[in-house]
Design an enzyme around this catalytic site. Structure first.
Site, mmCIF file in Angstrom:
data_model
loop_
_atom_site.group_PDB
_atom_site.id
_atom_site.type_symbol
_atom_site.label_atom_id
_atom_site.label_comp_id
_atom_site.label_asym_id
_atom_site.label_seq_id
_atom_site.Cartn_x
_atom_site.Cartn_y
_atom_site.Cartn_z
ATOM 1 C CG ASP A 214 -1.875 1.111 1.311
ATOM 2 O OD1 ASP A 214 -2.741 1.180 0.424
ATOM 3 O OD2 ASP A 214 -1.789 1.925 2.243
ATOM 4 C CD GLU A 274 16.736 -13.668 3.149
ATOM 5 O OE1 GLU A 274 16.219 -14.448 3.989
ATOM 6 O OE2 GLU A 274 17.298 -12.596 3.458
#
Length: 551
Positions: A214, A274
């Site tokens: 957002d 990751e």
């Protein structure tokens, strides 16, 4: 394993990791999707109940608007606990069940992270405001008043009035770009960045496939707190805020979109990388530089995977001239940007009403979205062709609409409950009293009714999404040679496997489009694609999709 098999495995792995590139994302506003317990508010169990329907659309992922603990002053975009589910939506176990079932249906799950600000009820803010010496005293943006007691600068809130709120505990102002109950975090504080990255890691460890971020360009503010300059009348537009809002009177150079943001986005991307197959979608809220910022934030492979700006979410109709202008600007400012296009979402009037589109034009726009370079985001009910609902003032919930009524009616009209069953009292959304009234106009286009009609808008969307997935050039190929001639927009989508020529008449009068030289065959006839040969005449809202025949 031989070399060929190794290469094929690497390519397959990359394809799985790049599901977002050209993918179709379905946005769910949980309060309004499906209520499972009769309290009138949609919830996580309700979403789980409807996953089979969502999967039947052929989309790649769902984006769920915030369901975290919150006082709900801005309906979940004011978070008081980033690591737990608000009881009105269910429990963490409900979310885990949703995640498992979505993955079982082949759907990725993206959640809506609101990092730029928290609720004033968040423990971080409660501690920060308690005094000027506590361990979180600099976690939010605090500033002394001017000598006359007025706010430190001229920054404005999107929801109206000053972006500064006086706090009697610290005898300072705090920054809030949105409601006064949504204080802005201070991203210049390293501890804030680390805490938010820990939040992201928490949800990644839980198994989410990515984030919708957002107000991604609101994270940082100018540390010098310089005044924003005024914006000339001819440069103002209502893409971010309605014209009755004084927010449009400023060029927001210092209150958002600061260059320091890039380094944090790279930290967030590194964390995301990751984990296999994760993606970040950023919301860029800037009326003047949205495409430029989109390019900055998605450039290379160390920042966001994709972003969306508001060019196709504003009032201005999607004409051939405007579409060409947008893509020309995107090419000029950010040729390698990866956009995510949306025509509707929870913040804007539904595009069926905003652009005053009839049935044929709505169908054409659905196909156009599936042909444009970039990813695509559909908002719940868009696949039904729903118009904006009319919500009377006495039923309004949105503080934005209440503040600027009647010139701006707010966002409740696009947030009314999803219509599932035409004959049910609340259209199958709830057995109780819905938090916003169900639109009886929308009920005529409920899912159960459109499922029975082979030619319905719902089935049209399914076919359009299937077309995109069937052609690699439409999914992730290059977009070349975009041209505008009168109401006709033409462009080529191509990759190493195929070339697809696209022509759309976005006007109200018939016009001709010229196909490139070569041999072509029509695709998308089941969607209404007109067959062309040399030239093709397209009536209003018609389109032509042709695939080059390989020699």
């Amino acid at each position: 394993m031989n070399v060929q098999n190794t290469v094929e495995l690497k390519n397959a792995t990359k394809a799985l990791a790049d599901w977002w590139r050209g993918g179709v994302i379905y946005q769910i506003y949980p309060r309004s999707f499906q209520d499972s317990n009769g309290d009138g508010i949609g919830d996580l169990k309700g979403i789980t109940q409807r996953l089979e329907y969502i999967a039947s659309l052929g989309v790649d992922a769902i984006w769920i608007s915030p369901f975290f603990k919150s006082p709900m002053k801005d309906f979940g975009y004011d978070v008081s606990d980033y690591r737990d589910v608000d009881p009105m939506f269910g429990t963490m176990e409900d979310f885990k069940e949703l995640l498992d079932h979505a993955h079982g249906h082949g759907l990725k799950v993206m959640i809506d992270l609101v990092l730029s600000h928290t609720s004033d009820q968040h423990p971080w803010f409660k501690e920060s405001r308690s005094n000027r010496e506590n361990s979180k005293s600099d976690w939010y943006v605090w500033a002394d008043p001017k000598p006359d007691g007025t706010p430190p600068n001229n920054w404005l809130s999107i929801f109206g009035g000053s972006a500064w709120q006086w706090d009697s505990r610290r005898l300072q102002y705090y920054l809030h770009n949105f409601l006064t109950s949504q204080p802005d975090l201070n991203f210049h504080c390293q501890d804030v960045q680390d805490a938010l990255l820990d939040v992201a890691r928490f949800w990644l460890d839980l198994g989410v496939d990515g984030f919708r971020l957002d107000t991604i360009n609101f994270y940082f503010h100018d540390v010098q707190l310089r005044d924003n300059p005024g914006l000339p009348m001819d440069q103002r537009n209502a893409s971010i805020a309605p014209m009755v809002n004084p927010y449009n009177h400023q060029d927001h150079l210092y209150s958002k979109s600061r260059p320091e943001n890039i380094a944090f986005l790279e930290r967030l991307r590194a964390l995301t990388d990751e984990y296999d197959g994760r993606a970040c979608l950023g919301e860029v809220g800037d009326a003047q530089r949205g495409l430029e910022i989109m390019g900055e934030y998605t450039s290379g492979d160390k920042r966001m995977h994709m972003c969306y700006a508001f060019e196709f979410l504003e009032k201005r109709a999607l004409t051939a001239t405007y579409a060409k202008q947008v893509f020309d600007q995107l090419e000029e400012k950010a040729g390698d940007a990866w956009p995510c296009w949306a025509f509707s979402n929870h913040d804007v009037q539904r595009h069926a009403s905003r652009w005053e589109l009839d049935d044929a034009a709505l169908r054409q726009h659905a196909v156009l979205m599936m042909c444009l370079r970039g990813s695509a985001c559909l908002y719940q009910g868009e696949e039904l062709g729903l118009p904006e609902a009319d919500v009377p003032f006495e039923h309004l919930q949105d503080p934005y609409g209440i503040e600027f009524w009647p010139e701006f009616k707010g966002r409740d009209g696009c947030r009314t409950p999803m219509v599932w069953a035409a004959q049910d009292e609340q259209s199958g959304f709830t057995s109780g009293t819905p938090w916003l009234p169900v639109s009886q106009t929308q009920a005529d286009q409920a899912v159960d009714r459109l499922e029975q009609e082979a030619s319905s808008m719902l089935h049209h969307y399914r076919r359009a999404i299937a077309l995109r997935h069937a052609h690699s050039a439409l999914m992730s190929g290059q977009q070349n040679d975009m041209k505008q001639s009168g109401p006709i927009l033409t462009f080529m989508r191509e990759d190493s496997a195929e070339q697809v020529f696209c022509a759309f008449n976005l006007g109200s009068e018939s016009a001709e489009a010229t196909l490139p030289d070569g041999e072509w065959q029509v695709i998308g006839e089941e969607l209404g694609s007109v067959v062309g040969a040399g030239t093709v005449t397209l009536g209003a809202a018609q389109f032509c999709l042709m695939q080059r025949v390989q020699g």
